[in-house]
Design an enzyme around this catalytic site. Structure first.
Site, short mmCIF file in Angstrom:
data_model
loop_
_atom_site.label_atom_id
_atom_site.label_comp_id
_atom_site.label_asym_id
_atom_site.label_seq_id
_atom_site.Cartn_x
_atom_site.Cartn_y
_atom_site.Cartn_z
N HIS A 312 -44.15 16.50 -19.26
CA HIS A 312 -43.46 17.77 -19.51
C HIS A 312 -43.85 18.75 -18.41
CE1 HIS A 312 -41.98 21.37 -21.49
NE2 HIS A 312 -41.42 20.61 -22.43
N ARG A 335 -37.82 28.58 -21.23
CA ARG A 335 -36.90 28.55 -20.09
C ARG A 335 -35.45 28.60 -20.54
NH1 ARG A 335 -37.94 23.41 -17.98
NH2 ARG A 335 -39.51 23.01 -19.59
#
Length: 546
Positions: A312, A335
């Site tokens: 990740h 995000r």
């Protein structure tokens, strides 16, 4: 015990083991001897002479669900709803697993919440995004099941009182489809994975009784099997409690034990299949050591994609312990809510909503490190303004602020100094963001920045092991498949991160919780059907025989 009862019990036991084409008469001495061996192998119940209820005792076996994360809970509830007895076994002191740590959301295409929000999405588009993310390695029939059952999975989770109406973009998706909980009126956080698991756990606990049991602090050590011709037949598990007491549980098995993203044991699957990432930090709990994969492998289950380990891009760096091996996940939804990534020069360097593997590679390529930190990991700086924080959910962000993982920016000058960047370059980056076509191909820009007036927040992030796409091969009924053949292991099912094939080479964000629900439900129903069919066959054979 009379001849008739003896033969009926032999037939019942053989049927339970999947051996249905046989005859027993006075001359079938070999078959009787074989049956006796089988009975001893699976630790059949001892019966008093002439006790005909023993036939039912032998055949009334539970579904044994190993692992109590979202996949295990989903399987347990659906098996129970299908009429089966259930024993849910968890090695940890409490129910939850990695699912309870999930913070970004659960995907769904053409869901009721999307329709209410007038988001135009389709199962076909979702399937295309998942296949694209998997780099041609996904098992398409499993992706079909995932996508086609995604809206019903959202409905099913919602039926336990979890509202999933806050829908955000995630990396690699072409539409908003990652479902989260909205902000609570009382201002408290709404961690989506924790709340989904809590809702299902409470329901499971309400079922506890004669037909439903939960065993925590109980470790499964091995799967018990026998051979029936060319088939492997799973008939139970050996477990041990915290005091080392062992017992065998006999029944149909669902493995939902999770992945191996924190496997640093002597038999580490990370070291065996992906040694180059084994020393990276991880977002996984200490329990993610791949026991289910190892147990399946030990009885001849097929493994696939074992070298496919997802890194990740955004694990939080704790300023007080930057080299810690364990990281809190910086959810992709940060995000998705608009957060951008900057390097040490104060510049963007990637599409923040690109695929996870692409964003991770871009971070490593920048070679940005923390000033004054020996052996610093590769890092990037995530920047958000108040609009982005509101979209993510201020209460949810509160935990990260409390832990000082997300910090207020006192001034752009101070931030530039921390990063080692020129303050004018940093201002230019913020001012130009979203004005023209994005240089990195980013198509969705939820919010832009005002470099002169925005209140800003910053987090330092680093890539971390997050998910293992590899595991045990399954078919569309969630049967675990035998190695070297196209045959399922009878009586053995799997769901969640312990399995492989759905995600291919790279998992799409938000598909983990969805996979747990979709395939957990399938595994629970399939295991119940297998048990019921076996019992039905046993009853058909339950007739007087000389």
């Amino acid at each position: 015990m009379t001849n008739t009862i003896f033969v009926r019990q032999l037939k019942t036991m053989l049927t339970w083991l999947g051996i249905r084409n046989f005859t027993i008469g006075k001359r079938q001495i070999f078959q009787i001897l074989l049956s006796l061996v089988v009975i001893m192998t699976v630790n059949a119940s001892r019966c008093d002479a002439d006790d005909e209820s023993c036939v039912q005792e032998i055949t009334d076996r539970p579904i044994i669900v190993v692992g109590s994360g979202l996949a295990g809970l989903s399987a347990s509830i659906e098996a129970y709803n299908a009429g089966a007895n259930v024993v849910l076994v968890e090695k940890e002191p409490r129910v939850g697993g990695n699912s309870a740590k999930a913070t970004s959301g659960i995907n769904g295409a053409a869901s009721k919440y999307q329709k209410n929000a007038e988001i135009d999405d389709s199962v076909g588009t979702f399937k295309k995004d998942t296949l694209s993310s998997g780099d041609g390695l996904c098992v398409e029939s499993l992706v079909d099941l995932l996508a086609n059952n995604s809206a019903s999975a959202i409905d099913w989770v919602s039926s336990f009182g979890v509202e999933l109406s806050n829908i955000v973009f995630m990396g690699g998706h072409s539409q908003q489809r990652t479902h989260r909980e909205p902000a609570r009126p009382d201002g408290k956080p709404s961690p989506v994975g924790f709340n989904i698991v809590s809702a299902l756990r409470k329901h499971a606990e309400s079922l506890v009784g004669d037909k439903f049991a939960i065993k925590t602090g109980t470790k499964v050590e091995r799967v018990i099997t026998t051979k029936a011709g060319e088939d492997i037949v799973a008939s139970g598990v050996q477990v041990s409690d915290s005091d080392g007491n062992r017992e065998e549980l006999i029944g149909t098995i669902v493995l939902a034990t999770g992945g191996y993203g924190n496997d640093h044991t002597d038999s580490s699957l990370l070291q065996e299949f992906k040694p180059e990432v084994a020393n990276l930090p991880t977002t996984n709990g200490p329990f993610a050591t791949g026991e289910g994969v190892k147990m399946g492998r030990a009885i001849g289950a097929q493994l696939m994609h074992m070298d496919k380990v997802q890194i990740h891009p955004t694990g939080f760096i704790e300023v007080t312990d930057p080299n810690s091996a364990s990281k809190f996940l910086a959810p992709e939804a940060l995000r998705g809510s608009g957060g951008i990534l900057l390097n040490s020069e104060g510049k963007r360097f990637t599409n923040e909503l690109g695929r996870r593997d692409d964003v991770t590679a871009a971070i490593f390529a920048q070679k940005t490190t923390l000033k004054g930190v020996d052996n610093s990991p590769s890092v990037a700086y995530m920047l958000l303004n108040e609009d982005m924080c509101d979209k993510f959910g201020q209460p949810n962000l509160g935990f990260y602020k409390f832990k000082k993982l997300v910090r207020p920016v006192e001034s752009l000058k101070d931030l530039a100094e921390e990063m080692g960047a020129d303050v004018e370059t940093l201002k230019e980056t913020l001012s130009n963001y979203g004005k023209d076509a994005d240089p990195f191909g980013k198509k969705v820009i939820p919010y832009t920045f005002n470099a002169d007036s925005d209140k800003l927040w910053v987090a330092v992030i680093t890539p971390a092991i997050h998910y293992t796409m590899g595991g045990l091969s399954i078919n569309t009924q969630a049967n675990i498949m035998a190695d070297g053949s196209n045959r399922p292991i009878k009586g053995l099912y799997g769901a969640g991160e312990v399995t492989a094939g759905v995600h291919g080479g790279n998992r799409l964000g938000g598909n983990s919780l969805l996979e747990c629900v979709v395939f957990g439900r399938i595994a629970g129903k399939s295991a119940a059907t297998y048990t019921q069919d076996t019992l039905a066959s046993a009853r058909e054979l339950d007739e007087p025989t000389e």
